[in-house]
Design a protein around this motif. Structure first.
Motif, PDB file in Angstrom:
ATOM      1  N   ASP A 114      64.253  25.708  47.075  1.00 25.03           N
ATOM      2  CA  ASP A 114      62.727  25.410  47.857  1.00 25.03           C
ATOM      3  C   ASP A 114      63.001  24.321  49.098  1.00 25.03           C
ATOM      4  N   ASP A 124      56.918  31.473  52.710  1.00 23.21           N
ATOM      5  CA  ASP A 124      55.716  30.775  52.217  1.00 23.21           C
ATOM      6  C   ASP A 124      54.662  30.097  53.309  1.00 23.21           C
ATOM      7  N   ARG A 156      53.897  34.925  50.016  1.00 22.60           N
ATOM      8  CA  ARG A 156      52.928  34.277  49.301  1.00 22.60           C
ATOM      9  C   ARG A 156      51.719  34.891  49.958  1.00 22.60           C
ATOM     10  N   ASP A 179      50.585  29.846  43.942  1.00 27.05           N
ATOM     11  CA  ASP A 179      50.464  28.580  42.852  1.00 27.05           C
ATOM     12  C   ASP A 179      49.532  28.853  41.870  1.00 27.05           C
ATOM     13  N   HIS A 206      59.074  28.997  37.805  1.00 28.02           N
ATOM     14  CA  HIS A 206      58.899  28.094  38.864  1.00 28.02           C
ATOM     15  C   HIS A 206      58.142  27.139  38.667  1.00 28.02           C
TER      16      HIS A 206
HETATM   17  C1  GLC Z   1      53.943  25.974  48.033  1.00 30.31           C
HETATM   18  C2  GLC Z   1      54.571  27.233  47.296  1.00 30.31           C
HETATM   19  C3  GLC Z   1      55.353  26.667  46.185  1.00 30.31           C
HETATM   20  C4  GLC Z   1      56.421  25.770  46.739  1.00 30.31           C
HETATM   21  C5  GLC Z   1      56.008  24.662  47.573  1.00 30.31           C
HETATM   22  C6  GLC Z   1      56.937  23.828  47.896  1.00 30.31           C
HETATM   23  O1  GLC Z   1      53.160  25.359  47.214  1.00 30.31           O
HETATM   24  O2  GLC Z   1      53.666  28.135  46.630  1.00 30.31           O
HETATM   25  O3  GLC Z   1      55.881  27.674  45.502  1.00 30.31           O
HETATM   26  O4  GLC Z   1      56.988  25.077  45.751  1.00 30.31           O
HETATM   27  O5  GLC Z   1      54.953  25.216  48.401  1.00 30.31           O
HETATM   28  O6  GLC Z   1      57.613  24.641  48.931  1.00 30.31           O
END
Ligand code: GLC
Length: 666
Positions: free
Chosen positions: A199, A309, A406, A422, A480
């Motif tokens: 991440d 993302d 996403r 999310d 996740h």
């Molecule tokens: C967004 C993404 C999530 C990720 C977060 C931090 O919320 O959807 O999957 O963990 O950003 O990058």
């Protein structure tokens, strides 16, 4: 025979969602009525029993009747039943009943699907500006309609085989040690794993295509170290490029005019994780190529997959929004509450993020023209992922890369998969996950899955186990979780052997799951189907919303209720009920067509094999690479045949006849 009509209204933006050339028709659509007063409106009267399928990533049922959905790519980590817009925008629906037909509304701004919401029997699709292509596809059955649609939008993305393994992710892994700890946790407990997701914290100050050198010095060596353990590192790439002097991506983007611009020509600024960022103008082919080429900086270090993302694109706030808020706050603090009542302050704070005004304040360059973002909003994630997909073709044309995004629009399904954004550690989100799968498949997205265990909120052991038992079957199988939530790696819980067992079942079934995925992708077919697609005459099957057909051989029916020890299932035909038991054995029982209550404990994985069919099952393995195809056994009905698809999982030699083998269950 299926028929396809294409209608053009106004001056549509060329989204390139449809890959095949289809001639436009002049006359009016054969079904429904179109009105062009105040934008575009298509209206159709639904018969009492008509079912409406499709819409890809959306809340509620497989049958979408009874709600209003708005296609508008939106970052909504708190989505629930009332939500109208999610991360993806997928404007394809199928009406199934006396008349079977599909509609694809190729329009990249907001589109409203009122599916019996205002009037229970009226389906109305509308958008503000009548600039679009409308495709109408007629077919014998809803399944035929979907297959036709899938044909015209082009082949779905195919990931490398390792991407069918299990992956662990968490927002908050910051150092090599964090990743090693997770790898050790899985390997020491013999829970199979193939991927660790990186991440945002692997980056230097959240800057795309950088590595935090202090924590990840000699990154290629680290990638190699993990790969030697059969674990791929999969880094995240965010849409916003940090505004920072000296950062090459920023400098080059500014110099070449590759960022989205404000009306006055200055680079548009939006706050996301790194603070102020610019958005790469991925709609402009030149900028798209430039941004895509940056993925090479990571592939050169050994990286073989990515997740894209924040590409709705998500905006925390803009300097303009903040300025307005500050002004109001000043007045409020000065006691001018008549001008600025407290509720208004709250309202302004809540609307700082993803504000429609901001989406109308920046522009793209397309075909030498300036186009305002909100008019093509739903194309951003698609084209960010396309940037990567096109770049992979240049970087290593013979090779497959893992890529999922996403945000998405139909068309992106050719370049990558999606995860469903999310979600929450809620039981209702297991069911939502299940219901979204066939709808996404109809729209071309085959490589999909949800954040298993739930992203937001604290998970529980039973929730994670039940969700994993569904995740066993989704092409993307990833656990996740969000920063600040309870740790949910599988080895964090008591009774680790139950987690090991469930994930092992994934690997045991992988030859089947991979084979079915490949066959579906290569023939523009569905991997997940509603029951009605396989049993068209069965009225009961048409109503089932919590079971799915997977490939041609099996039906799945996961448990999604807390404290349940089993569930009711409907069998449209005789089937073999199979449970993978925690001791490694396989329970099987032939069940007659009809309704049954089946017991399914927390550590069992159920599935149903259709009458006269069989599936291949391998021995458990700790990574995809370790699966021994020599141990394949056939499970199911005697004398049944199974067409196995198998390839090296790396290259694109899909049509090689050696990839297909007919197996017989003797
Ligand atoms: C967004 C993404 C999530 C990720 C977060 C931090 O919320 O959807 O999957 O963990 O950003 O990058």
């Amino acid at each position: 025979m299926a028929m396809i009509w294409k209608f053009k209204y106004g001056h549509p933006f060329e989204t390139e969602a449809v890959a095949e050339h289809i001639k436009e028709t002049e006359e009016a659509p054969p079904l429904g009525t179109v009105s062009l007063q105040n934008g575009f409106r298509w209206r159709y009267e639904l018969a009492k029993d008509d079912i409406v399928y499709g819409l890809g990533e959306a809340v509620r049922g497989i049958n979408k009747r009874g709600h209003r959905y708005i296609s508008h790519a939106s970052d909504d980590p708190h989505h629930m039943e009332s939500t109208q817009s999610l991360y993806g925008a997928h404007n394809f629906i199928v009406i199934a009943g006396e008349q079977n037909f599909g509609l694809f509304v190729d329009h990249p701004a907001k589109v409203t699907f009122d599916i019996g919401y205002t009037c229970s029997d009226i389906l109305e699709i509308s958008c503000q500006e009548a600039d679009l292509y409308l495709y109408v596809i007629e077919g014998e059955t809803p399944y035929e309609v979907v297959k036709q649609f899938r044909k015209i939008i082009g082949r779905s993305y195919i990931p490398p085989k390792f991407a069918f393994g299990f992956g662990q992710s968490r927002w908050g892994y910051r150092t090599k040690e964090d990743f090693r700890r997770v790898a050790d946790g899985y390997r020491a407990n013999h829970i199979p794993i193939d991927m660790l997701y990186m991440d945002i914290d692997y980056m230097q100050d959240f800057k795309d295509f950088t590595i935090n050198g202090e924590e990840f010095g000699d990154f290629p060596a680290f990638v190699k170290e993990m790969k030697e353990r059969n674990i791929r590192l999969i880094p995240i790439i965010d849409a916003g490029v940090k505004v920072e002097k000296g950062y090459p991506v920023y400098e080059e983007g500014v110099k070449n005019g590759y960022f989205c611009k404000r009306e006055d020509g200055s680079d548009f600024v939006a706050a996301v994780w790194p603070g102020y960022t610019h958005f790469p103008d991925v709609i402009n082919p030149e900028a798209r190529r430039w941004f895509g080429d940056y993925y090479r900086t990571l592939t050169e270090q050994g990286i073989e997959g990515f997740w894209n993302d924040m590409n709705e694109p998500s905006i925390f706030y803009t300097p303009e929004g903040l300025e307005k808020f500050t002004e109001l706050m000043r007045k409020f603090v000065d006691g001018k509450t008549d001008e600025v009542p407290p509720f208004y302050i709250k309202y302004v704070i809540m609307n700082l993020a993803n504000n429609p005004k901001d989406y109308a304040a920046f522009y793209h360059q397309a075909g030498g023209q300036k186009i305002r973002h909100d008019k093509i909003h739903n194309l951003f994630g698609y084209n960010m992922t396309r940037a990567a997909g096109e770049a992979f073709e240049r970087i290593a044309p013979e090779k497959r890369f893992l890529m999922f995004s996403r945000s998405s629009y139909i068309g992106m399904h050719r370049y990558g998969g999606i995860w469903t954004g999310d979600n929450k550690s809620w039981w209702s989100h297991i069911l939502l996950n299940l219901k979204m799968m066939p709808s996404l498949n109809m729209c071309g997205f085959l490589y999909t899955g949800a954040d298993l265990g739930g992203f937001g909120a604290d998970t529980t052991r039973d929730l994670l186990l039940r969700w994993l038992a569904l995740g066993v079957f989704t092409p993307l199988m990833r656990n996740h979780a969000a920063l600040g939530t309870r740790e949910q790696e599988c080895y964090q819980f008591e009774g680790t052997e139950d987690f090991r067992h469930i994930i092992e079942v994934r690997y045991r079934l992988l030859p089947y799951l991979y084979s079915e995925y490949m066959k579906a992708a290569l023939s523009d077919d569905l991997y997940f189907k509603p029951l009605a697609f396989e049993y068209p005459g069965d009225e009961m099957a048409a109503q089932v919303e919590d079971q799915l057909m997977l490939g041609s051989e099996i039906m799945i029916a996961p448990v999604y209720t807390q404290n349940a020890r089993g569930r009711y299932v409907y069998l449209p035909e005789e089937m073999m009920f199979v449970k993978f038991m925690p001791d490694g054995t396989i329970y099987r029982k032939e069940l007659a067509a009809g309704h049954h209550y089946v017991e399914i404990e927390l550590n069992e994985v159920p599935l149903f094999i259709r009458a006269g069919k069989c599936i291949p099952v391998a021995d458990a393995a700790e990574s995809v690479e370790r699966i021994d195809m020599g141990t394949l056994q056939l499970l199911g009905y005697k004398d049944a045949e199974y067409l196995l698809y198998e390839d090296d999982g790396v290259h694109k030699d899909y049509e090689n006849p050696a990839n297909r083998r007919l197996l017989t269950n003797r």
